[in-house]
Design a protein around this motif. Structure first.
Motif, short mmCIF file in Angstrom:
data_model
loop_
_atom_site.label_atom_id
_atom_site.label_comp_id
_atom_site.label_asym_id
_atom_site.label_seq_id
_atom_site.Cartn_x
_atom_site.Cartn_y
_atom_site.Cartn_z
N TYR A 257 0.79 -0.99 -0.05
CA TYR A 257 -0.44 0.30 -0.09
C TYR A 257 0.73 1.30 -0.14
CZ TYR A 257 -3.43 -3.91 1.89
OH TYR A 257 -4.04 -4.30 1.55
N GLU A 260 -0.04 4.22 -2.48
CA GLU A 260 -1.20 4.91 -1.83
C GLU A 260 -1.07 5.87 -1.18
OE1 GLU A 260 -4.36 1.75 -1.98
OE2 GLU A 260 -2.62 0.67 -3.29
N ILE A 353 -6.39 8.62 5.72
CA ILE A 353 -5.61 7.81 4.63
C ILE A 353 -6.40 6.20 4.52
CG2 ILE A 353 -2.81 9.07 4.99
CD1 ILE A 353 -2.95 6.22 6.18
N LYS A 356 -9.33 5.86 2.50
CA LYS A 356 -10.01 5.62 0.68
C LYS A 356 -9.58 4.12 -0.04
CE LYS A 356 -8.16 10.11 0.60
NZ LYS A 356 -6.57 10.58 -0.13
N GLY A 357 -9.94 3.82 -1.04
CA GLY A 357 -9.52 2.18 -1.40
C GLY A 357 -11.08 1.58 -1.03
N LYS B 32 -8.21 -4.97 0.81
CA LYS B 32 -8.10 -3.85 0.49
C LYS B 32 -8.12 -3.00 1.35
CE LYS B 32 -9.05 -4.47 -4.13
NZ LYS B 32 -9.35 -5.89 -3.78
N ARG B 33 -7.63 -1.23 1.20
CA ARG B 33 -6.92 -0.72 2.12
C ARG B 33 -8.55 -0.40 3.44
NH1 ARG B 33 -5.66 5.05 0.72
NH2 ARG B 33 -5.95 4.37 -1.24
N GLY B 34 -10.12 -0.65 2.65
CA GLY B 34 -10.90 -0.26 3.43
C GLY B 34 -11.08 -1.41 4.15
#
Lengths: 361, 320
Positions: A257, A260, A353, A356-357, B32-34
Motif C-alpha cells: 500500500y 497509495e 488515509i 480511501k480504497g 483492500k485499505r478499507g
C-alpha cells in the motif's frame, strides 16, 4: 456434484463470480474449470492426524513385542525406525488411498519414537544431544515427507525441540523470537513459491501452532525444567527479537500500500507499532498472537485468524498464573495496554488515509 | 474472504492461472485499505476492552491492602456504570455496544469477587459464579451477541464443577462425585446446544457456527470421557453410557447430515467413534499380545480411513 446441496449453489455462485472477475482482468480465459482440487477442511485433517497417532501407539507396542530382544540394542532400534520412516515415505509418496495415508502416518510416527528411543540411550540421556537430534530429525521430515499433515506435525515438533534445545544449551527465550520470525517470513512469502504452496502452508501452520505454545506463560514457567546450565540469555532478549519481528511484519504488510499512502503515514504506523511492542513487553505472547491475527487477515486465512484469537484468549487468562511478576504488576501492564489500544483506535478513526480504497466486504 | 482464497489457490495449483499472472490474481485475496481499517478498528477495540476488563479482575484478585474496600467498591461501580453508559450512548454502534457489555460483565465478576473478599460471607466459590451468571443474564439477553451467551454458559459450567466439589458427596451413595459433575456438564451443554440450534432458526444472530461447535465440543468431549470411564473403570453403568452415547451419535449424524449440514460436528462424532470403539475392543481382550496389538493398529487405521473417506465425500457435496 456441488448442486446436490443447499450450500452448493452458493459456492458455485461465489466461484463463478470470482472466475468472471479473473476473466475480466484477462488473467484466465474460457469457461470455469469443472473440477477443482477438493482440499478437505482442517478438522478432517485433524481426524487423519489423530487416528494416525493412535494407530502408531499400537504399532509401537506390536513392534516392541516382536523385536523385544533386538530393541535392547539401541542402534538397531534406530535402524528399524529409519526403515519405518523410509516405508512411510514410499507409502505417502505413492499415496493411492486414504488407507495408505493412515498407515504411512502411523508408521512414520512409530519410526520416530524408535529413533528417539535409540538416541536417548546411545547419548546416555544427554539432553542437549537428544533435543538437537530431535530438532534435526523433525526439520528434515518437515522438508522431506510428502504429506500435508506430516509436515504440520514435523514443523510443530521441529520448532518446539529447537526451543527446548536452545534452553538446554543455556540460551532460553531466544527461540521464541527466531521462530516468530520464521513463522512471519513463511506467511508473508506464502505465494512466493507457487509450486511449493502446500509445503509452505503446512510448515507455516506447524510453526504458528508451535509459536503459540512456546510463547505461552505456561511454557515460560516450564523453561527452568529444560535449563540446568547457566543461562546466557534473558527474557528481554527474546522480547526484543519479537518486537523487531513485529515491526518487520507491519512494514512488510504495509508495503503493497506504500504507493497509495504517504511516507509519513508509514513512519507514524511504525512508531505506533513500536509503542505497542514496548507496552506489551511484559505481557508474554501478546505480540505473537496479534501478529498471527494480522498475518491471517493479510492473506485471507480464517484458520490462522482463529489460531490467533484462540491463543490470545488462552494467553490472557493464563497470564494470571505467570510466576515472574505479581498480579498488581500484571494489572498495571494490562491497564496501560488497554488505554494504548483505545488511543490507537481513536488515532485510526481520525486518520483519513485508510478511508480511501474500496473494500472487499 | 475464505472461499475466494480457496478457489484461487485451487486455480493456481491446477496451473489454470499462468505463473506470470499469479501476482495479479492474488489481489483478489489480499484485503483492500478499507478492509484493513474495519479490521484494525475491531481488533483494537476488542484488545482494548479485554485488556481493561482483565486488568480490573487481576487488580481485585491481588487484594491490595493499601486501598480500602470503600475505594475499591467505588472504583468498580464507576467502571460498571461507565461501561453501561457507553453501551447506552453507543447503542446504535454494534461493536462498541458489544464490547461495552462484555466489559460490564467482567467488571460485574470483579465486583462479585470483591464482595466475597470484603464481607467474608463464608459463601462457597460456586455461589460467586452462579450469582455472576444470574446477574449478567439481562445483559446477555439485550446484547444479541453469541459471545455473551458463551460467557454465561462457561460461568454455569464453572458453577456445576465448584458446586459438586462441595456437595458432590451428598449423592455419593448413588454416583461418583466426578462422574456426576461430568454428567451434569454433559446434560447442560447438550441442552444449551439443542435450544441454541432451535432458536437460531428464529433468531438469525444466534446462527453463528463457532459458538454451536464450541457447545458440541464441550458436550462431545464429556460424553466420550464418560463412556471411556464406563469401559475401563466400571464407574458408570456401561449400559447407561452406551445408550446415551449411541443416542448422541445417532442424533449428531442424522441432524448434521440431513437437517443442518455441518462437517465439523460429523468429524467430531467420527473421532469420538474411533476412540470409543477402539477402547471397547481393546478392553475386551483378555490378554494383550502381538496379535491383539496388530488387530488394534489395523482397526484404528480402518476406522480412520472409513471416517475420512466418508467425510471427504460429504465435503465434495457440502464444501462447508
Amino acid at each position: 456434484m456441488v448442486e446436490k446441496t443447499k450450500y452448493g449453489y452458493k459456492i458455485m455462485n461465489n466461484q463463478n463470480t470470482t472466475w468472471s472477475i479473473l476473466v475480466d482482468k484477462g488473467i484466465v480465459k474460457g469457461d470455469t474449470p469443472l473440477e477443482t482440487v477438493n482440499d478437505s477442511p482442517w478438522y478432517i485433517k485433524t481426524l487423519v492426524g489423530f487416528s494416525g497417532w493412535l494407530a502408531s501407539i499400537f504399532i509401537l507396542g506390536f513392534i516392541a513385542l516382536i523385536f523385544k530382544d533386538i530393541l535392547d540394542q539401541y542402534l538397531t532400534s534406530s535402524i528399524i525406525g529409519i526403515i519405518f520412516i523410509a516405508g512411510a515415505f514410499v507409502l505417502l509418496k505413492n499415496q493411492k488411498s486414504d488407507f495408505f495415508e493412515h498407515i504411512g502416518l502411523s508408521l512414520s510416527l512409530a519410526g520416530q519414537v524408535l529413533i528417539i528411543y535409540g538416541i536417548v540411550n546411545i547419548s546416555n540421556s544427554k539432553e542437549a544431544v537428544i533435543w538437537g537430534a530431535l530438532f534435526l530429525m523433525q526439520t528434515s521430515l518437515a522438508l522431506i515427507m510428502p504429506n500435508f499433515i506430516h509436515r504440520v506435525l514435523s514443523a510443530f515438533f521441529a520448532a518446539f525441540s529447537f526451543a527446548a534445545w536452545l534452553s538446554v544449551l543455556g540460551m532460553p527465550y531466544l527461540a521464541s523470537g527466531l521462530i516468530m520470525f520464521l513463522c512471519a517470513w513463511i506467511w508473508i512469502n506464502e505465494f512466493s513459491y507457487p509450486m511449493h504452496h502446500r509445503k509452505v502452508v503446512a510448515i507455516g501452520y506447524g510453526f504458528a501452532l508451535s509459536l503459540i505454545l512456546i510463547k505461552s506463560p505456561a511454557f515460560f514457567n516450564a523453561l527452568s525444567l529444560f535449563s540446568n546450565t547457566e543461562q546466557l540469555t534473558k527474557p528481554w532478549m527474546g522480547e526484543t527479537i519479537s518486537s523487531c519481528v513485529f515491526l518487520y511484519v507491519v512494514w512488510k504488510l504495509m508495503k503493497p500500500y506504500q504507493k497509495e499512502i504517504p511516507q509519513v503515514a508509514v513512519i507514524v504506523t511504525l512508531i505506533i507499532t513500536l509503542i505497542f511492542c514496548i507496552a506489551s513487553y511484559e505481557v508474554l505472547g501478546l505480540s505473537s498472537c496479534v501478529m498471527i491475527i494480522l498475518l491471517g487477515f493479510s492473506v485471507g486465512n480464517r484458520i490462522l485468524i482463529g489460531f490467533g484469537i484462540m491463543s490470545l484468549l488462552i494467553f490472557i487468562s493464563s497470564y494470571y498464573y505467570l510466576l515472574e511478576i505479581t498480579l498488581l504488576e500484571k494489572s498495571e501492564h494490562l491497564f496501560i495496554l488497554g488505554l494504548i489500544f483505545i488511543f490507537l483506535r481513536w488515532v485510526l478513526q481520525q486518520t483519513k488515509i485508510w478511508n480511501k480504497g474500496e473494500s472487499n466486504e | 474472504m475464505s472461499s475466494n482464497r480457496k478457489y484461487i489457490i485451487d486455480l493456481i495449483n491446477q496451473q489454470v492461472i499462468p505463473s506470470d499472472k499469479i501476482k495479479e490474481a492474488l489481489t483478489l485475496i489480499y484485503p483492500k485499505r478499507g478492509d484493513w481499517k474495519v479490521f484494525l478498528d475491531n481488533l483494537l477495540l476488542w484488545l482494548g476492552g479485554l485488556s481493561l476488563g482483565v486488568a480490573t479482575i487481576f487488580f481485585i484478585a491481588y487484594n491490595w491492602k493499601d486501598i480500602g474496600y470503600f475505594a475499591k467498591f467505588g472504583m468498580l461501580e464507576l467502571l460498571l456504570i461507565g461501561a453501561i453508559f457507553v453501551y447506552y450512548k453507543f447503542a446504535d454502534h454494534k461493536l462498541i455496544g458489544k464490547v461495552s457489555l462484555v466489559l460490564a460483565t467482567l467488571f460485574l465478576g470483579a465486583t462479585m469477587a470483591l464482595f466475597g473478599q470484603t464481607y467474608q460471607t463464608g459463601a462457597d466459590p460456586w455461589q460467586l459464579f452462579f450469582n455472576w451468571s444470574l446477574l449478567m443474564l439481562p445483559w446477555a439477553y439485550i446484547s444479541k451477541f453469541p459471545a455473551m451467551w458463551i460467557i454465561w454458559v462457561v460461568l454455569i459450567n464453572l458453577t456445576i464443577v465448584l458446586y459438586n466439589q462441595v456437595f458432590g458427596g451428598t449423592f455419593g451413595a448413588f454416583f461418583n462425585s466426578d462422574e456426576l459433575t461430568m454428567w451434569l456438564i454433559f446434560c447442560f451443554n447438550s441442552l444449551v446446544l439443542v435450544v441454541w440450534e432451535i432458536l437460531s432458526k428464529y433468531r438469525p444472530w444466534l446462527d453463528v457456527r463457532w459458538s454451536v461447535r464450541l457447545l458440541a465440543l464441550a458436550s462431545g468431549v464429556t460424553l466420550t470421557s464418560l463412556t471411556l470411564n464406563a469401559i475401563f473403570k466400571d464407574n458408570t453403568d456401561l449400559m447407561i453410557a452406551a445408550v446415551v452415547w449411541f443416542s448422541w451419535m445417532g442424533a449428531n449424524f442424522y441432524l448434521y447430515q440431513k437437517v443442518k449440514a455441518d462437517l465439523f460436528m460429523l468429524t467430531g462424532g467420527c473421532i469420538s467413534g474411533i476412540i470409543v470403539i477402539s477402547s471397547f475392543v481393546f478392553n475386551s481382550f483378555t490378554k494383550i499380545d502381538v496379535g491383539e496389538l496388530f488387530i488394534m493398529s489395523l482397526l484404528v487405521i480402518i476406522l480412520g480411513t472409513i471416517s475420512s473417506l466418508w467425510l471427504k465425500r460429504l465435503n465434495m457435496g457440502i464444501k462447508s
